[in-house]
Design a protein around this motif. Structure first.
Motif, PDB file in Angstrom:
ATOM      1  N   ALA A 150      -4.538   9.454  -4.708  1.00 34.42           N
ATOM      2  CA  ALA A 150      -3.519   9.268  -3.665  1.00 34.42           C
ATOM      3  C   ALA A 150      -3.395  10.520  -2.811  1.00 34.42           C
ATOM      4  N   HIS A 154       2.454   1.683  -3.367  1.00 32.49           N
ATOM      5  CA  HIS A 154       1.437   2.112  -4.331  1.00 32.49           C
ATOM      6  C   HIS A 154       1.225   3.620  -4.253  1.00 32.49           C
ATOM      7  N   PRO A 163      -5.142  -0.017  -2.833  1.00 31.63           N
ATOM      8  CA  PRO A 163      -4.689   0.088  -4.221  1.00 31.63           C
ATOM      9  C   PRO A 163      -5.822   0.102  -5.241  1.00 31.63           C
ATOM     10  N   ALA A 220       0.836  -1.203   0.000  1.00 27.52           N
ATOM     11  CA  ALA A 220       0.000   0.000   0.000  1.00 27.52           C
ATOM     12  C   ALA A 220       0.872   1.253   0.000  1.00 27.52           C
ATOM     13  N   ARG A 278      -6.429   5.118  -7.620  1.00 22.66           N
ATOM     14  CA  ARG A 278      -5.959   4.728  -8.961  1.00 22.66           C
ATOM     15  C   ARG A 278      -5.193   5.838  -9.672  1.00 22.66           C
TER      16      ARG A 278
END
Length: 275
Positions: A64, A21, A55, A18, A59
């Motif tokens: 994020a 990501h 995740p 995570a 996307r």
């Protein structure tokens, strides 16, 4: 049998994924680390396993950034009295917007376990398993070991075979030793209070201690005439890192202390008078 570094990295593989990501989507290392550490604390404290969902939800770089900002808001402000906790959009979905996990997360944070409790919990995660999970060098060694077929029974590298307890302690000691000595001005926040709603020295010190642990070296308040309440002050911390933890990349933050607003920004000493 005492767990090894390898055991801890394997157990927290999803948490590391995570974190990586978020980095791949442009999140900064410290904000991404704190966001994932918050989810790890929520899992430990409320049984809400949110990291595996992240995740699929985050996307894009905008996703994020929003998730990191929401985690930051929850850490900074917690759940306001009488209002739902600030678990919005992506963070809410990561906790399970409509399932038992989501309801449990909301109840947990609304019970007063957000804000200061969350910050202390995240600090404990970072000082414990986080010292290993967010260590890029150890994760690179693990990746090389597994890609080289070591996962099929090969001998563990010494770094991965080391007892987790000793490795975490060494990481904390190394971080402390690497921290440069900072003058008092560089470890200080300038704080102001809303007009008519002053705070005492004791209230200010107690707030920061409850929120960030034993971090306060001293609190200096505005010198006023008898009967007049101070309107500003200065908080000197033991470490400069606490200033960064409070501000989290912002020039100024608003904190709520006993129902009253406190505004905090980095302390900038006045230049000496020109002769």
């Amino acid at each position: 049998m005492e767990p090894t570094v390898h055991d801890v990295l394997a157990f927290h593989r999803v948490d590391r994924a995570a974190y990586e990501h978020l980095l791949s989507l442009g999140a900064g290392r410290l904000p991404a680390r704190d966001a994932v550490a918050f989810l790890m604390w929520l899992h430990r404290s409320a049984g809400v396993d949110a990291a595996p969902r992240m995740p699929a939800l985050a996307r894009t770089p905008a996703d994020a950034a929003r998730l990191v900002a929401e985690a930051h808001a929850t850490l900074l402000h917690g759940a306001a009295a009488g209002a739902p906790p600030p678990l919005l959009l992506l963070l809410s979905c990561a906790c399970g917007e409509d399932d038992d996990d989501g309801a449990r997360a909301r109840r947990f944070l609304a019970s007063g376990c957000g804000g200061g409790a969350a910050r202390r919990g995240v600090a404990e995660v970072l000082a414990g398993v986080g010292a290993v999970v967010f260590d890029d060098r150890l994760n690179a060694i693990l990746r090389r070991y597994e890609e080289g077929g070591g996962g099929d029974g090969g001998a563990l590298p010494a770094e991965l075979a080391a007892p987790y307890r000793l490795c975490a302690a060494a990481a904390r000691a190394a971080a402390a030793a690497a921290a440069p000595e900072v003058e008092e001005e560089g470890r200080s926040l300038f704080v102001t209070f809303s007009k008519g709603y002053p705070l005492t020295r004791e209230e200010v010190e107690e707030f920061f201690t409850e929120s960030w642990g034993d971090c306060v070296a001293k609190v200096l308040m505005e010198k006023t005439s008898p009967g007049e309440a101070p309107t500003y002050g200065r908080v000197v911390f033991r470490q400069a890192a606490t200033v960064a933890a409070v501000l989290r990349g912002r020039p100024m933050v608003k904190l709520v202390v006993n129902g009253r607003d406190l505004w905090a920004r980095k302390y900038v000493p006045r230049p000496p008078p020109q002769l």
